[in-house]
Write an enzyme that holds these catalytic residues in place. Sequence first.
Site, PDB file in Angstrom:
ATOM      1  N   ASP A   1      10.542 -10.142   1.392  1.00  0.00           N
ATOM      2  CA  ASP A   1      10.694  -8.665   0.528  1.00  0.00           C
ATOM      3  C   ASP A   1      11.841  -7.926   0.875  1.00  0.00           C
ATOM      4  O   ASP A   1      11.699  -6.774   1.127  1.00  0.00           O
ATOM      5  CB  ASP A   1       9.499  -8.085   0.230  1.00  0.00           C
ATOM      6  CG  ASP A   1       9.246  -7.170  -1.047  1.00  0.00           C
ATOM      7  OD1 ASP A   1      10.380  -7.157  -1.877  1.00  0.00           O
ATOM      8  OD2 ASP A   1       8.689  -6.249  -1.120  1.00  0.00           O
TER       9      ASP A   1
ATOM     10  N   VAL B   1       2.554   4.916   2.002  1.00  0.00           N
ATOM     11  CA  VAL B   1       2.753   5.305   2.924  1.00  0.00           C
ATOM     12  C   VAL B   1       2.803   6.810   2.957  1.00  0.00           C
ATOM     13  O   VAL B   1       3.323   7.240   2.360  1.00  0.00           O
ATOM     14  CB  VAL B   1       4.150   4.736   3.314  1.00  0.00           C
ATOM     15  CG1 VAL B   1       4.695   5.276   5.058  1.00  0.00           C
ATOM     16  CG2 VAL B   1       4.502   3.387   3.353  1.00  0.00           C
TER      17      VAL B   1
ATOM     18  N   GLY C   1       0.758  -1.233  -0.058  1.00  0.00           N
ATOM     19  CA  GLY C   1       0.141  -0.040  -0.017  1.00  0.00           C
ATOM     20  C   GLY C   1       0.780   1.340   0.006  1.00  0.00           C
ATOM     21  O   GLY C   1       2.041   1.153   0.033  1.00  0.00           O
TER      22      GLY C   1
END
Length: 796
Positions: free
Chosen positions: A627, A521, A519
Site C-alpha cells: 500500500d 492513528v 485502523g
Amino acid sequence: MAVLVLVLFSCLALSLPLLSYPKTYTSLTKGSSLSTQDALISSPHPTFKAGFFSVGGNAYCFSIWYTDAYDGTYTTVWMANRDQPVNGKHTKFFLQDSGNLLLTDAGQLAVWKSNTRSNSSLRLELQENGNLVLSTFEGENLWQSFDFPTDTLLPVQLFTRDTILVSSRSKTNHSSGFYKLYFDGDGILRLRYEGPEITSVYWPNTWITIGSAGRTASNSSKIAVLDSSGYFQSSDLFQFNTSDCGVGPQRRMVLDVDGDLRVYSLDKQSQSWQVTWQHSSEPCRIHGICGSNSLCINDPEIGRRCTCLPGYKMKNQTDWTYGCEPDFQLSCNDENASGFLQLLHVEFYGFDLAYLPNISFEACKSECLKYCECKGVQYKFNLDFGYYDCYAKTILFNGYRSLNFPDPMFIRLPKVELATVENPNQDFNLQCASVVIPLDRTYKRKKQNWMRSYLWSTLGVGSFEIICALAYLFKTRKRSNSRMESYLQVATGFRKYSYAELKKASRNFIEEIGRGGGGVVYGGVLSDNRVAAIKYLKEAMQGEAEFLAEISTMGRLNHMNLIEMWGYCAEGKHRLLVYEYMENGTLAKNLYSNKLDWRKRYEIALGTARGLAYLHEECLEWVLHCDVKPHNILLDTNYQPKVADFGLSKLLTRSGINTSSFSRIRGTRGYMAPEWIFNLPITSKVDVYSYGIVLLELITGRNPSGGNINDDSNSVEPRRLVSWAKEKMQEADGRESPTPIMEIVDPAMNGDFDIEGMKILVKVALKCTEEDIDARPAMRQAGTGKGSDLSRQEQE
Ligand SMILES: *[C@@H]1O[C@H](CO)[C@@H](O)[C@H](O)[C@H]1NC(C)=O
Ligand SMILES: *[C@@H]1O[C@H](CO)[C@@H](O)[C@H](O)[C@H]1NC(C)=O
Ligand SMILES: *[C@@H]1O[C@H](CO)[C@@H](O)[C@H](O)[C@H]1NC(C)=O
Ligand SMILES: *[C@@H]1O[C@H](CO)[C@@H](O)[C@H](O)[C@H]1NC(C)=O
Ligand SMILES: *[C@@H]1O[C@H](CO)[C@@H](O)[C@H](O)[C@H]1NC(C)=O
Ligand SMILES: *[C@@H]1O[C@H](CO)[C@@H](O)[C@H](O)[C@H]1NC(C)=O
Ligand SMILES: *[C@@H]1O[C@H](CO)[C@@H](O)[C@H](O)[C@H]1NC(C)=O
Ligand SMILES: *[C@@H]1O[C@H](CO)[C@@H](O)[C@H](O)[C@H]1NC(C)=O
Ligand SMILES: *[C@@H]1O[C@H](CO)[C@@H](O)[C@H](O)[C@H]1NC(C)=O
C-alpha cells in the site's frame, strides 16, 4: 561406568550450581572463610548472593549473583577471578587477620587478593544494591566490589576513570573477552574492540566529531552512573533514559559478549530480563564481530551472520572471532597475476593503506596493485564533492554488507581464483534466503533454482537501477551527515505496553491524527515523554500468538527511511501499535500545500526507494508493503521520508504469494498494480509499481485517483498519467529543448529544478509503472550505476 558417573556429576554441577549451599552468612569477619561447598553471603532481603559460582565442571569463580534465577538461569554481576577459575575442593575465600581478602586454590595458590590491610575489626557484607563491602565496625570502607566491575554496572555504581567494563568471552565462558567500555584520555566514554590481532574504537563512531555525537571533551571529571530510575549520565554529556524509566525494576548495564552495551530490566511477571536500552541497533557496526576477511550481514530475523569473503576460509570452525584466512597464494611481483572481485553493498571500515580522492576506477585499481599488502579497494562515491574516492586496504576488517551502502567493494584475488568464483553477490542472497525460509527439502530445491534464474536476470549488465540512478543526482548537492546519523540511531527498546498505559498516553484516544485501512492513528505522549503515534487496529484480525510473531518481526526492522516501531499492545481484543511521531505529517499533505521544492522532492524519492528496498531485500525479510502511497510516506522535520504503515504487508518468500491465501485485494485505488486486478501472482513488483505512481505524483503534482488531464481538476486517471508522461518523455528525447518535460512538471515548482535530474526521475517512474511485471526494476538492483545507461548519460 566411571565415565557415566562423571557425566552425570558434571551435568548436575552445571545445572544446579547453587543448590548445595546449606549455610548462609550475612557477613564475614576476620579469620572466617567460605568454601565452595558450604557457605555463601547474602544481602539482607536477599536480592543478591556472594560465594562460589560454578562456571564449568569443577571450576568456580568467587562471584556475586541475583538470588533468584531469571530466564531459567542465574545472572552474575561480579567476579573476583573470572580469568582463573578455581577447583571445587580445598578452595577457600578468607578474610585474613591482616585485613586482606584472599582467594586460594586447593589450599595453595593465591588466585586473587584485595590487598587491604587493617588492625581494626572488619566485616565483609553484601549490600542490597549488590555491592560487596569490606569495612571497619566504625563504617570506614576499605574495599568494595563496585570499584572493580567486570562486565556489569549496577544502578548507583560509579563508573570512573579507574574502572573499565570488559565483556565475557562467550555466553558460557565468563573470562575476559574482547570488548571494553572505558573513559578515554580526553574524558570521552568509548567502546573498543581489543582482539587478538587488531584494536579499534567503535563507539562513538570515529568518523563523526565528538560534538556531533552529543559529547564533550571539556569535562575531565570522567564519571558516569546509571541511577535507580534508569537514567544514565556521563561527564562527557552522554546520557539516556531506559525505555521503562522510573524507579522500580531491577536493572543492570552489561557490556555483552557481542560488544553491544545494553541495559536489562527485570520483568517481575515473566521472571525474565528485558532489554530497555542498547547502544547500537546495528550489530554489524560493532568491530571484530566476524574477525578479518569476512563479512557481517545483519538479518532482522535471525540477527547477525558472518561469512568468509570469496577465496577465504574460516580459521577456526567454532569461533568467528578468528575470522578467515586466504585459501590462495598471491604473487606479489607480478601485478598481472591478480584482479578484483566486486562485492555489492559492502563496506570495510579502517585500515587504509592509501586514500586517493577524485580518481578513476582504473587508477584506483592500479594504485592497489602497486602494493603487495593491498588486499582490496573501496571505491566510494563522495556525496559532498560529487566524485569517487579510492581507499586501498591493508587489512580487510569490519566488513559489513548492507543495502545502506550504495557503493561496492573490490577485493583482490589471483586471476586463477577469480575465474572460479561464481557470482559472489548472488551467493550472499542465496545463503540469506536458505537460512530464513523454512521449507521442506524438495520444495526448497525448486525454489533455489527459481531464485537463481531470477537473480541472474536482475543482475544482468546494464540493468536498471533505481537507487543508483537517483543517488547520482546527489552529487550536485552537499548533504549533512544524515546518512551517518542514521547509523547512530539508538534502539530505545521495542516493548509491550498495557492498554491502560496507551489509553493514558493518548488521553483516552482523543486526538486523531490519521486514518487508514488498518485502523485509526492517535497522537499521544508516553510516560517517558516521547511523543508517539498510536495506531488502534480495527478488530483483532489474528490470534494473539500470530500477531506477536508478526509484530516482533516488524519491531526488528530498522532503517532510516522506515518509521520506527516502539512497541505494541495486545490485550484482550485490543491490538495497538506504537510508532515514532513524525512532526511534518504525510507526503500527501505536504505535496498539496506546496511545501516541496525540487530538492526535497528528490530526497523523498530516493529515501522512499531506500526504505522500500530495505523492506524487500535487506537480507531476506521479503516484506511487501502493498500500500505504497503518499499518505503512507511520512516526513520528518528535515523532510526526510519514512515509509509507514506496514499494516497491510505480509511476510513473503520470494516465490511470490500464493494468491489464494491473499483473498482480499489490498492497496489503494490509483496506486494498485495491474496484478491485483488481473489476479496475477503478487511479488515485490507491486510496490515498485505503486512507487512509480508516487514518483509521477511528485513530479506532476497530479493526484492519480481519477479525473481527466484536460480538466482543471488536479486528479487524473493513473494510466493516463503514465501515458501522458511517456508521450512527453518521447518528445523530449528527440530534441534539445526541455519544453515537453516542463509541461508535465508540477507548476508549483516554478520551473526551479534540474532538467537532467528530472529526466532521470521521469524515466525511473515510467520504468516502474510498466504493465509488464518483468520490465519493472526491482526496488534496489545489483549494480553500482557504473556502466549503466543512466550513469553514462550522467557523465556526458
Ligand atoms: C598495626 O599494628 C602494628 C603493630 O601493632 C603497627 O606496627 C602497624 O602500624 C598497625 N597498622 C595499622 C594500619 O594501623
Ligand atoms: C574461556 O576463554 C579463555 C580465553 O579465550 C580460554 O583461555 C579458556 O580456555 C576458555 N575456557 C573454556 C572453559 O572454554
Ligand atoms: C562535569 O561532569 C560532572 C558529572 O557529570 C558534573 O557534576 C560537573 O558539573 C561537570 N563540570 C563541568 C565544568 O561541566
Ligand atoms: C530522562 O528523563 C528525565 C525525567 O523524565 C528527563 O528530565 C530527561 O530529560 C530525560 N533525559 C533524556 C536523555 O531523555
Ligand atoms: C577454536 O577455538 C576454540 C575456542 O576458542 C578452541 O577451543 C579451539 O581449540 C580452536 N580450534 C582450532 C582448530 O584452533
Ligand atoms: C602486464 O601486462 C601488460 C599488458 O599485457 C604488459 O605490458 C606488462 O609487461 C605485464 N607486466 C608484468 C609484470 O608482467
Ligand atoms: C576531479 O577531477 C576532475 C578531473 O581530473 C577535475 O576536472 C575536477 O575538477 C576534480 N574535482 C574536484 C572537486 O576537485
Ligand atoms: C515541517 O517542519 C518544519 C521545521 O520544523 C516547519 O517549519 C514546517 O512548518 C513543517 N511543515 C509542516 C507541513 O508541518
Ligand atoms: C495455495 O494455498 C492453498 C491453500 O492455502 C493451497 O491449497 C494451494 O495448493 C496453494 N497453491 C500453490 C500453488 O501453492
